[in-house]
Write a protein that holds these residues in place. Sequence first.
Motif, PDB file in Angstrom:
ATOM      1  N   CYS A 151      -6.352  -2.227  -6.824  1.00 28.84           N
ATOM      2  CA  CYS A 151      -7.196  -1.147  -6.280  1.00 28.84           C
ATOM      3  C   CYS A 151      -7.793  -1.737  -5.001  1.00 28.84           C
ATOM      4  O   CYS A 151      -8.935  -0.879  -4.530  1.00 28.84           O
ATOM      5  CB  CYS A 151      -8.083  -0.555  -7.212  1.00 28.84           C
ATOM      6  SG  CYS A 151      -9.410  -1.735  -7.669  1.00 28.84           S
ATOM      7  N   CYS A 185      -9.246  -1.957 -13.797  1.00 25.55           N
ATOM      8  CA  CYS A 185      -7.730  -1.753 -13.492  1.00 25.55           C
ATOM      9  C   CYS A 185      -7.008  -2.007 -15.003  1.00 25.55           C
ATOM     10  O   CYS A 185      -6.219  -1.671 -15.312  1.00 25.55           O
ATOM     11  CB  CYS A 185      -7.271  -2.289 -12.546  1.00 25.55           C
ATOM     12  SG  CYS A 185      -7.759  -1.514 -10.856  1.00 25.55           S
ATOM     13  N   ASP A 197      -0.080  -6.111 -10.143  1.00 24.53           N
ATOM     14  CA  ASP A 197      -0.176  -4.689  -9.192  1.00 24.53           C
ATOM     15  C   ASP A 197       1.278  -4.182  -9.584  1.00 24.53           C
ATOM     16  O   ASP A 197       1.161  -2.719  -9.917  1.00 24.53           O
ATOM     17  CB  ASP A 197      -0.337  -5.061  -7.855  1.00 24.53           C
ATOM     18  CG  ASP A 197       0.512  -5.724  -6.954  1.00 24.53           C
ATOM     19  OD1 ASP A 197       1.250  -6.673  -7.881  1.00 24.53           O
ATOM     20  OD2 ASP A 197       0.828  -5.634  -6.077  1.00 24.53           O
ATOM     21  N   GLY A 226      -1.343   2.813  -6.595  1.00 23.72           N
ATOM     22  CA  GLY A 226      -1.454   1.677  -5.273  1.00 23.72           C
ATOM     23  C   GLY A 226       0.160   1.471  -4.955  1.00 23.72           C
ATOM     24  O   GLY A 226       1.223   1.912  -5.670  1.00 23.72           O
ATOM     25  N   GLY A 247      -4.193   0.361  -1.882  1.00 23.92           N
ATOM     26  CA  GLY A 247      -4.795   0.827  -3.151  1.00 23.92           C
ATOM     27  C   GLY A 247      -4.869   2.332  -3.092  1.00 23.92           C
ATOM     28  O   GLY A 247      -4.451   2.919  -2.077  1.00 23.92           O
TER      29      GLY A 247
END
Length: 212
Positions: free
Chosen positions: A14, A30, A141, A185, A196
Amino acid sequence: MTLAEAAVPVCTICNSGLFDDEPGYACRPCIERIDRQLRALAGPEGLYARLSAQLAPGAGDGGPTVSGSRTAPVPLRLSVLNLMTAGGPVLGPLETWVRDWEARGRAELDEAGTLQHRLDHAVGTLRFNLAWAAGNHEAIDEFAREVHLMWRACERQITGERPARIVPVACPCGQTIRITLDTAGARCVGCGEQYGHTELMDLPLAERRIAA
């Protein structure tokens, strides 16, 4: 931005700044969101198990559902069936991540038993190692994005929600990034910039190119 601000580590999911007790690649909110989405997929009442009730034509889309049979009628809803297969966009990516974490000594793949058993095992081992991944896995991520996508895909089939509209936005490098309002993202394939959700929403719409 001062040098001190530039040196503050940020969450790769993020882009928010990490606190001192959040070393590594991802912030606590997250990781908690990933955990909730994984947990929602698994178990006898989870989204994956509930997909079987959506196989009949008309189920989940407001149309008439065929009933009175022990088995789902033919033709089945292929979009739902695809989500339920071993190599589909739910169990396939989950077990790929388990293999990745297994290579790092943090998980163990179990391909025995039913597809539901395999999914529950994959979810369980990934959730158990989330704290480790937040601090040590450089692709957390990417993992977060894939979990979000599979969770949303299953949820849409259960609720009958229409697929989110895909919107092309423009990275400053000129590359087009295709997102939806749900995209947590994304990384630009042109320049490698990581965005993000908030940053993606701030990007301008990409210009449509009309063929000559």
